[in-house]
Design a protein around this motif. Structure first.
Motif, short mmCIF file in Angstrom:
data_model
loop_
_atom_site.label_atom_id
_atom_site.label_comp_id
_atom_site.label_asym_id
_atom_site.label_seq_id
_atom_site.Cartn_x
_atom_site.Cartn_y
_atom_site.Cartn_z
N ILE A 5 0.82 -1.22 0.00
CA ILE A 5 0.00 0.00 0.00
C ILE A 5 0.85 1.26 0.00
CG2 ILE A 5 -1.83 -1.21 1.29
CD1 ILE A 5 -1.19 0.65 3.65
N GLY A 6 0.29 2.30 -0.60
CA GLY A 6 0.86 3.63 -0.54
C GLY A 6 -0.11 4.52 0.21
N ILE A 7 0.40 5.37 1.07
CA ILE A 7 -0.48 6.21 1.89
C ILE A 7 -0.26 7.68 1.54
CG2 ILE A 7 -1.16 6.84 4.25
CD1 ILE A 7 0.01 4.18 5.21
N LEU A 8 -1.32 8.40 1.29
CA LEU A 8 -1.22 9.85 1.06
C LEU A 8 -1.65 10.55 2.34
CD1 LEU A 8 -2.94 10.07 -2.47
CD2 LEU A 8 -0.61 9.37 -1.87
N GLY A 9 -0.71 11.21 3.00
CA GLY A 9 -1.03 11.92 4.24
C GLY A 9 -0.55 11.14 5.44
N TYR A 10 0.11 11.87 6.37
CA TYR A 10 0.66 11.21 7.56
C TYR A 10 0.31 12.06 8.78
CZ TYR A 10 4.16 8.05 9.72
OH TYR A 10 4.81 7.09 10.46
N GLY A 11 -0.93 12.55 8.78
CA GLY A 11 -1.41 13.35 9.91
C GLY A 11 -2.05 12.44 10.95
N THR A 12 -3.15 12.92 11.52
CA THR A 12 -3.79 12.16 12.61
C THR A 12 -4.21 10.78 12.15
OG1 THR A 12 -4.63 14.28 13.42
CG2 THR A 12 -5.63 12.30 14.33
N VAL A 13 -5.05 10.73 11.12
CA VAL A 13 -5.59 9.44 10.69
C VAL A 13 -4.48 8.57 10.08
CG1 VAL A 13 -7.33 8.28 9.28
CG2 VAL A 13 -7.85 10.50 10.30
N GLY A 14 -3.61 9.19 9.31
CA GLY A 14 -2.50 8.45 8.71
C GLY A 14 -1.64 7.78 9.77
N SER A 15 -1.32 8.52 10.84
CA SER A 15 -0.52 7.94 11.92
C SER A 15 -1.27 6.81 12.61
CB SER A 15 -0.18 9.00 12.97
OG SER A 15 0.44 10.10 12.36
N GLY A 16 -2.58 7.00 12.79
CA GLY A 16 -3.40 5.95 13.41
C GLY A 16 -3.37 4.68 12.58
N LEU A 17 -3.52 4.85 11.27
CA LEU A 17 -3.51 3.69 10.38
C LEU A 17 -2.16 2.96 10.44
CD1 LEU A 17 -4.70 1.92 8.12
CD2 LEU A 17 -3.75 3.56 6.48
N VAL A 18 -1.09 3.75 10.39
CA VAL A 18 0.25 3.15 10.43
C VAL A 18 0.44 2.36 11.74
CG1 VAL A 18 2.72 3.70 10.61
CG2 VAL A 18 1.31 4.79 8.83
N ASP A 19 -0.04 2.92 12.85
CA ASP A 19 0.04 2.19 14.14
C ASP A 19 -0.71 0.87 14.06
OD1 ASP A 19 1.53 4.19 15.24
OD2 ASP A 19 -0.06 5.01 16.51
N LEU A 20 -1.91 0.90 13.50
CA LEU A 20 -2.72 -0.32 13.41
C LEU A 20 -2.04 -1.37 12.54
CD1 LEU A 20 -6.35 1.07 13.20
CD2 LEU A 20 -5.36 -0.35 15.00
N ILE A 21 -1.46 -0.92 11.41
CA ILE A 21 -0.77 -1.87 10.53
C ILE A 21 0.42 -2.48 11.27
CG2 ILE A 21 0.65 -2.05 8.43
CD1 ILE A 21 -1.25 0.08 7.19
N ASP A 22 1.18 -1.63 11.98
CA ASP A 22 2.34 -2.13 12.72
C ASP A 22 1.91 -3.08 13.84
OD1 ASP A 22 3.96 -0.73 11.05
OD2 ASP A 22 4.37 0.92 12.44
N ASN A 23 0.86 -2.70 14.56
CA ASN A 23 0.39 -3.54 15.69
C ASN A 23 -0.12 -4.90 15.23
OD1 ASN A 23 0.90 -1.33 17.27
ND2 ASN A 23 -1.25 -0.73 17.51
N ASN A 24 -0.60 -4.98 14.00
CA ASN A 24 -1.17 -6.23 13.50
C ASN A 24 -0.20 -7.00 12.60
OD1 ASN A 24 -4.17 -6.53 14.36
ND2 ASN A 24 -3.93 -4.35 13.89
#
Lengths: 401, 401
Positions: free
Chosen positions: B3-22
């Motif tokens: 996946i490629g992510i556009l934006g690394y603000g609030t929601v982007g950081s949340g998503l990255v945390d979830l991907i890393d945690n899982n």
């Protein structure tokens, strides 16, 4: 997509209506419907498809078996036969899932077909699918739910119309909300089975329904309702489970629920499921817990998911059974009612074990609201009071929210 | 799945945390993250993957583009480029869906990829998926919703802590619940966009967001809150739409909501969506409407759906735009407030057009609660009163539930 349906009662008829109403949008062909007594169905639509012989169903080359007869037998055999023949299964049968979920999921996996059961919990509310699919990124750590429409209807009537338990039960039976033998509902078995299904999926550990602490609503009387009103509460049959430090606690019991909480707004035949996920926070799902079309809608959605090949993993049922704690080991409140009581003696024992209490009534009986560090303290007090013979009878009603 | 992510603000950081945690449970590889200002992200995890050049994202052979930058441009171009390159898209962008949903779904269909947008409505609440997939057997005919966490937070603070609108807005901004420029939230645009997305999916007709009747919360003052309390109500920014006889009515406006309703229990940053389906009846979904991990959880679930190949049809956006009625043409109640008023003259006009009224206040201003056959009657009275110059200013606040 060719389907065979077992059972043509309330939910079965609702499903058939939905399939017929959506003809043209979706190609679902009802091939055969299994019933017990042909006579009862004369004149009903699709009469030409009904049969009393299960072999007729399996001879039809069906893709999905929809099981809506309930109970353990012969449903279990029919479902296993379907899965072993690589036929998908859709069922509304919570008894079966709660008891044999592990075995059924294993057989489904071995045969690379799916068994779907959205309608088995909370009727028309889509809650299993969101829990399994939408909350995958979450660790869910608690469930608070009203899972039985019959008891919620009875408790609502007792509260709103000051009916006795028996009057409210009678009304529920007259309106078709309760069975002639209401035990599975009013004693809490039905809710415990549903809570075990939800908890198994939520905590990815098998929670066996017989391990859930269970208390029905048959002892709730008019005085409980009076105290509830005094305390700005309603009484609800609550299914609650929590997952902490790899341990589960779970109960189904009548509970005083504060009027400020969402659960207190869920009345009559409605159900509610409140999940807490570590990412998403508190999520509430509220809707009809039963009914021809409501439950039919959930069954229909499972069929559509199979049709569209939207499958999900429910392997949680195949995990080891996890130990369930039946007593609340955190701060809690409860209403205690004592008949034929010795007030000073009781209060002195309460004073020793319990943080705080308020007297609500001391005329015809003693009623006090206690705050304790855990339910153990409350149970200890009750034990001592009983042992010393300071009262004739004690009733305990938990308070939350 | 790359996946490629556009934006690394609030929601982007949340998503990255979830991907890393899982990690370990799911194979999702973050290939590249587009941001605007590299400096801001120094020291942040996955720093090695960030880029300011959109071409870097598309050079990575990604399967999914996750768009979390919001707004119309350049998001629209990036998403179109992805779809045209047969890359799935997951987005939280309600502005884009509300404005260009038709075009985007068409491009996705042409390229046989999907665009998913669970996070665009009601943040962490799984509501689009249940609506699209679980309620397929239903005709949904109404939506009642609290769709904007910022305004709900402000209104809750005004109600609970007697703050003025400006004080509550300031607090919301300090806590990060409101933007420096809060217009999109407080004027109702954000809620209207979300309501249009829900309504489009629910009624299988494209409801264009600019056709929704719109009124923000900026005129709500302490007196409104006082009246609300007197009437056992709260004030909520409600998004409501109805489908009757192939016509849609839709509004976003502040409304007096009775304390007995579930919506009145939805406070602060929480959102709620109440759908009515002809089979399932009333279904309520309540949860956090925003937040790093809550919204991240919704985005994550869309990615998982694509990973598991669970796809669904959202062609409703490609239907013709349906006409939207902006005035309520059924029985309704409203609070009317008149300043510098001529009481007798006003009441005589009210008496002529309106079924019933109660006077709530006639000291510093005239405040009356009216019951009418439709909003037209109320608007007519207001028109006449204004024309005749019987008062300086009129405020109208609808009451439901």
């Amino acid at each position: 997509m060719r389907i065979g349906i077992l059972g043509y009662g309330t939910v079965g008829s609702g499903l058939v209506d939905l399939i017929d109403n959506n003809k043209g949008k979706r190609e679902i062909e009802i091939c055969s419907i299994l019933i017990r007594d042909i006579e009862k169905y004369k004149g009903k639509k699709h009469f030409e498809k009904i049969t009393t012989n299960i072999d007729d169903i399996f001879e039809q080359d069906i893709d999905i078996l929809v099981e809506l007869i309930g109970g353990l037998n012969p449903s279990l055999d029919y479902i296993k036969r379907a899965l072993n023949n690589k036929i998908h299964v859709v069922t509304a049968n919570k008894d079966l899932l709660a008891e044999y979920g592990d075995e059924l999921i294993n057989i489904a996996n071995d045969n690379e077909v799916s068994i779907k059961f959205e309608a088995s919990v909370a009727g028309g509310i889509p809650v299993l699918k969101p829990l399994i699919e939408s909350l995958e990124g979450n660790n869910v750590d608690s469930i608070n739910a009203i899972l039985n429409g019959t008891t919620n209807f009875i408790l609502s009537k007792m509260y709103d119309e000051n009916l006795s338990y028996n009057e409210a039960l009678k009304q529920a039976q007259d309106l078709g909300f309760a069975e002639a033998n209401p035990d599975a509902d009013v004693l809490g078995y039905d809710a415990a089975r549903k809570l075990s299904i939800l908890s198994t999926l939520a905590y990815d550990n098998r929670v066996y329904w017989k391990d859930v602490y269970l208390e029905g609503i048959t002892d709730i009387d008019e005085k409980d309702i009076e105290y509830a009103k005094k305390l700005n509460c309603k009484i609800k049959l609550i299914g609650q489970s929590k997952y902490r430090n790899e341990k589960v606690s779970a109960f189904v019991r009548p509970v005083l629920v504060g009027n400020e909480s969402i659960l207190s707004k869920v009345d009559n035949e409605f159900n509610a499921v409140i999940l807490n996920g570590d990412s998403v926070g508190e999520l509430s799902f509220i809707g009809k817990g039963a009914g021809k079309l409501a439950t039919g809608s959930a069954v229909y959605s499972d069929i559509i998911d199979i049709l569209d090949n939207r499958l999900s993993c429910v392997d949680s049922f195949t995990r080891d059974i996890i130990k369930v704690n039946q007593v609340i080991d955190s701060k809690c409140s409860a209403l205690l009612r004592f008949t034929d009581y010795k007030k000073d003696e009781i209060l002195s024992i309460i004073n020793e074990c319990i943080n705080k209490y308020d007297i609500l009534n001391e005329s015809d009986e003693l009623a006090i609201l206690v705050d304790a560090d855990s339910e153990y303290e409350i149970n200890n007090s009750i034990c001592v009071i009983k042992d010393k013979g300071y009262c004739d009878q004690i009733n305990k009603l938990l308070k939350i929210g």
